[in-house]
Design an enzyme around this catalytic site. Structure first.
Site, PDB file in Angstrom:
ATOM      1  N   CYS A  89      -6.765  70.401  90.628  1.00 28.03           N
ATOM      2  CA  CYS A  89      -6.876  69.061  90.052  1.00 28.03           C
ATOM      3  C   CYS A  89      -7.113  69.234  88.558  1.00 28.03           C
ATOM      4  O   CYS A  89      -8.162  69.717  88.143  1.00 28.03           O
ATOM      5  CB  CYS A  89      -8.024  68.280  90.694  1.00 28.03           C
ATOM      6  SG  CYS A  89      -8.199  66.600  90.042  1.00 28.03           S
ATOM      7  N   TYR A  90      -6.112  68.883  87.749  1.00 26.79           N
ATOM      8  CA  TYR A  90      -6.222  69.100  86.314  1.00 26.79           C
ATOM      9  C   TYR A  90      -7.358  68.294  85.703  1.00 26.79           C
ATOM     10  O   TYR A  90      -8.032  68.750  84.783  1.00 26.79           O
ATOM     11  CB  TYR A  90      -4.914  68.710  85.627  1.00 26.79           C
ATOM     12  CG  TYR A  90      -3.761  69.632  85.900  1.00 26.79           C
ATOM     13  CD1 TYR A  90      -3.912  70.789  86.653  1.00 26.79           C
ATOM     14  CD2 TYR A  90      -2.495  69.341  85.402  1.00 26.79           C
ATOM     15  CE1 TYR A  90      -2.849  71.631  86.911  1.00 26.79           C
ATOM     16  CE2 TYR A  90      -1.421  70.189  85.647  1.00 26.79           C
ATOM     17  CZ  TYR A  90      -1.602  71.330  86.409  1.00 26.79           C
ATOM     18  OH  TYR A  90      -0.548  72.153  86.651  1.00 26.79           O
ATOM     19  N   ALA A  91      -7.538  67.072  86.196  1.00 23.86           N
ATOM     20  CA  ALA A  91      -8.573  66.201  85.640  1.00 23.86           C
ATOM     21  C   ALA A  91      -8.734  64.995  86.541  1.00 23.86           C
ATOM     22  O   ALA A  91      -7.807  64.618  87.265  1.00 23.86           O
ATOM     23  CB  ALA A  91      -8.196  65.744  84.227  1.00 23.86           C
TER      24      ALA A  91
END
Length: 309
Positions: A89-91
């Site tokens: 999850c990048y962000a």
């Protein structure tokens, strides 16, 4: 912008080719060290990822001796088999933020948008407000909130807007709530409900101004977005931008409608003073008839002829 960032990320990965990497299972202490290529940090994004990456800096030992070097920990979020993809999850971000920062749109695109607010640097109670926000993990400098079609006015967003306008210059009569006596309960109890009519009006207007500005920055209109979604190739930049614009327009429009309705309903709300009087089993005087009844009772009580001397 996205292409530039991707290029920078690729160059950085190549520059740190073999770094220490600590492998662990979810809930367990990392036990295995391997060498890894830095590009692993560029694994595909997923809202529900199969793994997470966390970087840890070097830790000095006692009196500067010993200690541990820095590491990157890869933790599996579920049972994985050989050959399963590692996704990250990048962000915790909206689809629009992912498009802006990483250059892709994960589908489906939910109707949500991010709005950012902050406490003014010259606010006379900046330190007190920053302390309140720090206790709940929020920032006074700039804090983002996600509004959606399903939840156009999240409670924490309203609480933040009320805090921004608590005390002078907007509502000086409410400044007492920033005293240390209320520190533990201010966010959890008082800011989750309307404080005063003046404060609520200022908070709602701040939110309304923000969503109006956000709507003004969205190019075109709903019809143009729908036309682009129908005609543009699915992998094109035009399609991705139209998908995000359409979703954000729906979310921000829902927030604007909710804020307009709230601004028109200020007289029907219960504020701090009314809640306090009710807690003390006291009834506020609200009409001229009630006030006249109190005056009459006072005159009767002060009439000396009514006393038996």
């Amino acid at each position: 912008r996205a292409a530039g960032r991707a290029g920078e990320a690729g160059a950085a990965a190549a520059g740190r080719a073999l770094q220490p990497f600590r492998l662990a299972e979810a809930g367990a202490e990392p036990t295995h060290w391997i060498r890894y290529y830095g590009g692993m940090g560029l694994g595909n994004h997923a809202d529900s990822p199969s793994a997470s990456l966390q970087a840890r800096g070097p830790q000095a030992g006692l009196f500067g001796r010993g200690g541990e070097g820095g590491a990157v920990e890869l933790t599996a979020q579920a049972d994985l088999s050989a050959g399963d993809a590692l996704t990250l999850c990048y962000a915790e971000a909206t689809r629009g933020e992912l498009l802006l920062d990483y250059g892709f749109v994960a589908e489906p695109v939910p109707p949500e948008a991010s709005l950012r607010f902050g406490v003014a640097d010259d606010d006379p109670n900046y330190d007190e407000k920053a302390g309140v926000l720090e206790r709940v993990g929020l920032s006074a400098v700039e804090q983002g909130f996600v509004v959606s079609e399903a939840d156009p006015l999240p409670p924490d967003l309203l609480a933040y807007l009320r805090l921004v306008h608590l005390g002078p210059p907007s509502t000086p009569s409410d400044a007492f709530l920033l005293e240390a006596l209320f520190a533990d309960d201010l966010w959890r109890e008082h800011l989750q409900q309307p404080v005063s009519r003046q404060n609520e009006a200022a908070a709602l207007q701040l939110g309304h101004d923000a969503v109006t500005s956000a709507l003004g920055k969205l190019r075109g209109d709903v019809q143009l977005d729908l036309a682009s979604l129908a005609e543009a190739p699915r992998e094109s930049v035009g399609y991705r931008c139209a998908a995000v614009r359409y979703a954000e327009r729906r979310a921000v429009s829902a927030a604007a409608n909710e804020l307009r309705a709230a601004l028109g309903s200020l007289d029907g709300l219960e504020y701090y003073q009314e809640r306090r009087l009710k807690l003390l089993n006291l009834t506020p005087v609200e009409t001229e008839e009630e006030l006249e009844a109190l005056r009459s009772a006072g005159r009767r009580t002060s009439d000396s002829s009514s006393y038996d001397w």
